[in-house]
Design a protein around this motif. Structure first.
Motif, PDB file in Angstrom:
ATOM      1  N   ARG A  30       6.194   8.255   9.545  1.00 37.77           N
ATOM      2  CA  ARG A  30       5.386   9.298  10.160  1.00 37.77           C
ATOM      3  C   ARG A  30       4.651   8.819  11.411  1.00 37.77           C
ATOM      4  O   ARG A  30       4.541   9.553  12.395  1.00 37.77           O
ATOM      5  N   HIS A  31       4.104   7.602  11.379  1.00 34.40           N
ATOM      6  CA  HIS A  31       3.214   7.151  12.454  1.00 34.40           C
ATOM      7  C   HIS A  31       3.806   6.078  13.363  1.00 34.40           C
ATOM      8  O   HIS A  31       3.210   5.765  14.393  1.00 34.40           O
ATOM      9  N   ALA A  32       4.929   5.498  12.964  1.00 36.35           N
ATOM     10  CA  ALA A  32       5.551   4.456  13.796  1.00 36.35           C
ATOM     11  C   ALA A  32       7.056   4.692  13.856  1.00 36.35           C
ATOM     12  O   ALA A  32       7.849   3.870  13.410  1.00 36.35           O
ATOM     13  N   PRO A  33       7.461   5.818  14.430  1.00 35.82           N
ATOM     14  CA  PRO A  33       8.891   6.138  14.451  1.00 35.82           C
ATOM     15  C   PRO A  33       9.709   5.149  15.270  1.00 35.82           C
ATOM     16  O   PRO A  33      10.926   5.102  15.138  1.00 35.82           O
ATOM     17  N   ASP A  34       9.054   4.341  16.097  1.00 33.73           N
ATOM     18  CA  ASP A  34       9.771   3.346  16.879  1.00 33.73           C
ATOM     19  C   ASP A  34       9.986   2.037  16.118  1.00 33.73           C
ATOM     20  O   ASP A  34      10.629   1.122  16.625  1.00 33.73           O
ATOM     21  N   ALA A  35       9.475   1.949  14.904  1.00 33.10           N
ATOM     22  CA  ALA A  35       9.639   0.724  14.108  1.00 33.10           C
ATOM     23  C   ALA A  35      11.118   0.481  13.830  1.00 33.10           C
ATOM     24  O   ALA A  35      11.863   1.403  13.504  1.00 33.10           O
ATOM     25  N   THR A  36      11.528  -0.767  13.974  1.00 31.13           N
ATOM     26  CA  THR A  36      12.916  -1.125  13.692  1.00 31.13           C
ATOM     27  C   THR A  36      13.071  -1.786  12.336  1.00 31.13           C
ATOM     28  O   THR A  36      14.177  -1.953  11.851  1.00 31.13           O
ATOM     29  N   ARG A  37      11.935  -2.186  11.740  1.00 35.19           N
ATOM     30  CA  ARG A  37      12.009  -2.765  10.404  1.00 35.19           C
ATOM     31  C   ARG A  37      10.667  -2.654   9.703  1.00 35.19           C
ATOM     32  O   ARG A  37       9.613  -2.587  10.336  1.00 35.19           O
ATOM     33  N   ALA A  38      10.738  -2.616   8.391  1.00 31.40           N
ATOM     34  CA  ALA A  38       9.556  -2.657   7.537  1.00 31.40           C
ATOM     35  C   ALA A  38       9.858  -3.681   6.445  1.00 31.40           C
ATOM     36  O   ALA A  38      10.933  -3.657   5.849  1.00 31.40           O
ATOM     37  N   VAL A  39       8.934  -4.580   6.221  1.00 36.89           N
ATOM     38  CA  VAL A  39       9.115  -5.636   5.235  1.00 36.89           C
ATOM     39  C   VAL A  39       8.179  -5.354   4.058  1.00 36.89           C
ATOM     40  O   VAL A  39       6.963  -5.215   4.247  1.00 36.89           O
ATOM     41  N   VAL A  40       8.753  -5.256   2.866  1.00 32.95           N
ATOM     42  CA  VAL A  40       7.980  -5.038   1.642  1.00 32.95           C
ATOM     43  C   VAL A  40       7.989  -6.349   0.866  1.00 32.95           C
ATOM     44  O   VAL A  40       9.051  -6.915   0.606  1.00 32.95           O
ATOM     45  N   ARG A  41       6.802  -6.824   0.512  1.00 30.69           N
ATOM     46  CA  ARG A  41       6.686  -8.062  -0.269  1.00 30.69           C
ATOM     47  C   ARG A  41       5.834  -7.812  -1.504  1.00 30.69           C
ATOM     48  O   ARG A  41       4.796  -7.171  -1.422  1.00 30.69           O
ATOM     49  N   VAL A  42       6.286  -8.371  -2.610  1.00 30.37           N
ATOM     50  CA  VAL A  42       5.506  -8.372  -3.846  1.00 30.37           C
ATOM     51  C   VAL A  42       5.528  -9.814  -4.327  1.00 30.37           C
ATOM     52  O   VAL A  42       6.596 -10.385  -4.548  1.00 30.37           O
ATOM     53  N   ARG A  43       4.355 -10.404  -4.453  1.00 28.45           N
ATOM     54  CA  ARG A  43       4.269 -11.807  -4.866  1.00 28.45           C
ATOM     55  C   ARG A  43       2.952 -12.067  -5.573  1.00 28.45           C
ATOM     56  O   ARG A  43       2.046 -11.220  -5.550  1.00 28.45           O
ATOM     57  N   ARG A  44       2.858 -13.238  -6.197  1.00 29.24           N
ATOM     58  CA  ARG A  44       1.609 -13.615  -6.852  1.00 29.24           C
ATOM     59  C   ARG A  44       0.527 -13.729  -5.778  1.00 29.24           C
ATOM     60  O   ARG A  44       0.758 -14.277  -4.702  1.00 29.24           O
ATOM     61  N   ALA A  45      -0.639 -13.205  -6.082  1.00 25.30           N
ATOM     62  CA  ALA A  45      -1.745 -13.219  -5.123  1.00 25.30           C
ATOM     63  C   ALA A  45      -2.237 -14.642  -4.902  1.00 25.30           C
ATOM     64  O   ALA A  45      -2.321 -15.437  -5.851  1.00 25.30           O
ATOM     65  N   GLU A  46      -2.575 -14.961  -3.673  1.00 24.04           N
ATOM     66  CA  GLU A  46      -3.103 -16.286  -3.341  1.00 24.04           C
ATOM     67  C   GLU A  46      -4.488 -16.501  -3.937  1.00 24.04           C
ATOM     68  O   GLU A  46      -4.886 -17.620  -4.190  1.00 24.04           O
ATOM     69  N   GLU A  47      -5.228 -15.421  -4.154  1.00 25.86           N
ATOM     70  CA  GLU A  47      -6.604 -15.509  -4.633  1.00 25.86           C
ATOM     71  C   GLU A  47      -6.690 -15.874  -6.114  1.00 25.86           C
ATOM     72  O   GLU A  47      -7.763 -16.017  -6.653  1.00 25.86           O
ATOM     73  N   GLY A  48      -5.576 -15.957  -6.811  1.00 28.43           N
ATOM     74  CA  GLY A  48      -5.610 -16.282  -8.232  1.00 28.43           C
ATOM     75  C   GLY A  48      -4.785 -15.299  -9.017  1.00 28.43           C
ATOM     76  O   GLY A  48      -3.647 -15.025  -8.679  1.00 28.43           O
ATOM     77  N   ASP A  49      -5.377 -14.761 -10.075  1.00 35.09           N
ATOM     78  CA  ASP A  49      -4.663 -13.832 -10.943  1.00 35.09           C
ATOM     79  C   ASP A  49      -4.342 -12.543 -10.210  1.00 35.09           C
ATOM     80  O   ASP A  49      -5.128 -12.059  -9.414  1.00 35.09           O
ATOM     81  N   GLY A  50      -3.179 -12.001 -10.487  1.00 36.01           N
ATOM     82  CA  GLY A  50      -2.794 -10.726  -9.918  1.00 36.01           C
ATOM     83  C   GLY A  50      -1.612 -10.845  -8.985  1.00 36.01           C
ATOM     84  O   GLY A  50      -1.029 -11.909  -8.802  1.00 36.01           O
ATOM     85  N   ILE A  51      -1.264  -9.708  -8.397  1.00 31.96           N
ATOM     86  CA  ILE A  51      -0.155  -9.676  -7.450  1.00 31.96           C
ATOM     87  C   ILE A  51      -0.616  -9.096  -6.123  1.00 31.96           C
ATOM     88  O   ILE A  51      -1.598  -8.363  -6.056  1.00 31.96           O
ATOM     89  N   GLU A  52       0.120  -9.455  -5.093  1.00 30.00           N
ATOM     90  CA  GLU A  52      -0.114  -8.921  -3.761  1.00 30.00           C
ATOM     91  C   GLU A  52       1.087  -8.068  -3.379  1.00 30.00           C
ATOM     92  O   GLU A  52       2.227  -8.494  -3.527  1.00 30.00           O
ATOM     93  N   VAL A  53       0.815  -6.861  -2.924  1.00 30.75           N
ATOM     94  CA  VAL A  53       1.846  -5.961  -2.422  1.00 30.75           C
ATOM     95  C   VAL A  53       1.537  -5.758  -0.943  1.00 30.75           C
ATOM     96  O   VAL A  53       0.414  -5.379  -0.599  1.00 30.75           O
ATOM     97  N   SER A  54       2.508  -6.034  -0.072  1.00 26.16           N
ATOM     98  CA  SER A  54       2.271  -5.805   1.351  1.00 26.16           C
ATOM     99  C   SER A  54       3.480  -5.120   1.972  1.00 26.16           C
ATOM    100  O   SER A  54       4.613  -5.338   1.559  1.00 26.16           O
ATOM    101  N   VAL A  55       3.181  -4.263   2.937  1.00 25.35           N
ATOM    102  CA  VAL A  55       4.216  -3.588   3.721  1.00 25.35           C
ATOM    103  C   VAL A  55       3.818  -3.768   5.177  1.00 25.35           C
ATOM    104  O   VAL A  55       2.718  -3.395   5.575  1.00 25.35           O
ATOM    105  N   THR A  56       4.728  -4.378   5.953  1.00 26.26           N
ATOM    106  CA  THR A  56       4.459  -4.664   7.361  1.00 26.26           C
ATOM    107  C   THR A  56       5.586  -4.071   8.195  1.00 26.26           C
ATOM    108  O   THR A  56       6.759  -4.242   7.866  1.00 26.26           O
ATOM    109  N   ASP A  57       5.219  -3.356   9.268  1.00 30.79           N
ATOM    110  CA  ASP A  57       6.241  -2.816  10.167  1.00 30.79           C
ATOM    111  C   ASP A  57       6.044  -3.392  11.560  1.00 30.79           C
ATOM    112  O   ASP A  57       5.022  -4.014  11.833  1.00 30.79           O
ATOM    113  N   ASP A  58       7.030  -3.170  12.427  1.00 33.21           N
ATOM    114  CA  ASP A  58       6.960  -3.684  13.792  1.00 33.21           C
ATOM    115  C   ASP A  58       6.825  -2.552  14.816  1.00 33.21           C
ATOM    116  O   ASP A  58       7.120  -2.745  15.991  1.00 33.21           O
ATOM    117  N   GLY A  59       6.368  -1.399  14.377  1.00 36.89           N
ATOM    118  CA  GLY A  59       6.239  -0.259  15.279  1.00 36.89           C
ATOM    119  C   GLY A  59       4.945  -0.280  16.063  1.00 36.89           C
ATOM    120  O   GLY A  59       3.954  -0.866  15.646  1.00 36.89           O
TER     121      GLY A  59
END
Length: 137
Positions: free
Chosen positions: A25-54
Motif C-alpha cells: 500500500r505505501h511502498a509500491p516501488d519496493a522490489t523486495r520485502a524480507v520477513v525474519r522470525v528468530r529468537r530475540a536478542e534480548e533473551g526469552d521470546g521471538i523477534e518478527v521483523s519485516v523490512t522493505d526497500d521501498g
C-alpha cells in the motif's frame, strides 16, 4: 525455536500480514520485502521483523492499487502495537537507517516460558472475556 502461546503465534501472523499489506500500500516501488522470525536478542521470546526497500510516499500512477484496496483499512500500527504490548511484547516501526531507503517493522513477542513482565497481564488474562461479554454469541 521458542514455543509461543497461541495468542503470540496469532499476533506474529497478523504482524507479518499487516506489514506486507503496508509494503504493497505505501511502498509500491519496493522490489523486495524480507520477513525474519528468530529468537530475540534480548533473551526469552521471538523477534518478527519485516523490512522493505521501498521509498514509500506518493504512489506513481502505474502502481496505483485498485480503489477497493486503497480504502480498505487493516489493523494499523497503533492497533498492532496495543495488541503486542498486551501480550508483554514490543513493536517498533520506522525508516531503515543507512544510505538506501526502506522501512522496518520489528516486534518482540514473549515465548511460552517467558516470565510475565511486571504490570503486564498474562496473554490468557489480556484477552479473557469480561463480565459484560460473557455469554455473548
Amino acid at each position: 525455536m521458542a514455543d509461543l502461546t497461541r495468542e503470540a503465534g496469532a499476533a506474529a501472523y497478523r504482524i507479518v500480514a499487516e506489514a506486507l499489506t503496508n509494503v504493497r500500500r505505501h511502498a509500491p516501488d519496493a522490489t523486495r520485502a524480507v520477513v525474519r522470525v528468530r529468537r530475540a536478542e534480548e533473551g526469552d521470546g521471538i523477534e518478527v521483523s519485516v523490512t522493505d526497500d521501498g521509498a514509500g510516499g506518493a504512489e506513481p500512477a502505474r502502481f496505483r492499487l485498485p480503489r477497493r484496496a486503497r480504502g480498505a483499512g487493516g489493523l494499523g500500527l497503533p492497533a498492532l502495537t496495543e495488541h503486542v504490548t498486551a501480550l508483554g511484547g514490543t513493536l517498533t516501526a520506522g525508516p531503515v537507517r543507512g544510505p538506501a531507503p526502506g522501512w522496518r517493522l520489528r516486534a518482540v513477542l514473549p515465548d511460552a516460558s517467558s516470565p510475565p513482565r511486571r504490570g503486564v497481564p498474562s496473554p490468557a488474562r489480556a484477552f479473557a472475556p469480561t463480565s459484560s461479554t460473557k455469554g455473548s454469541p
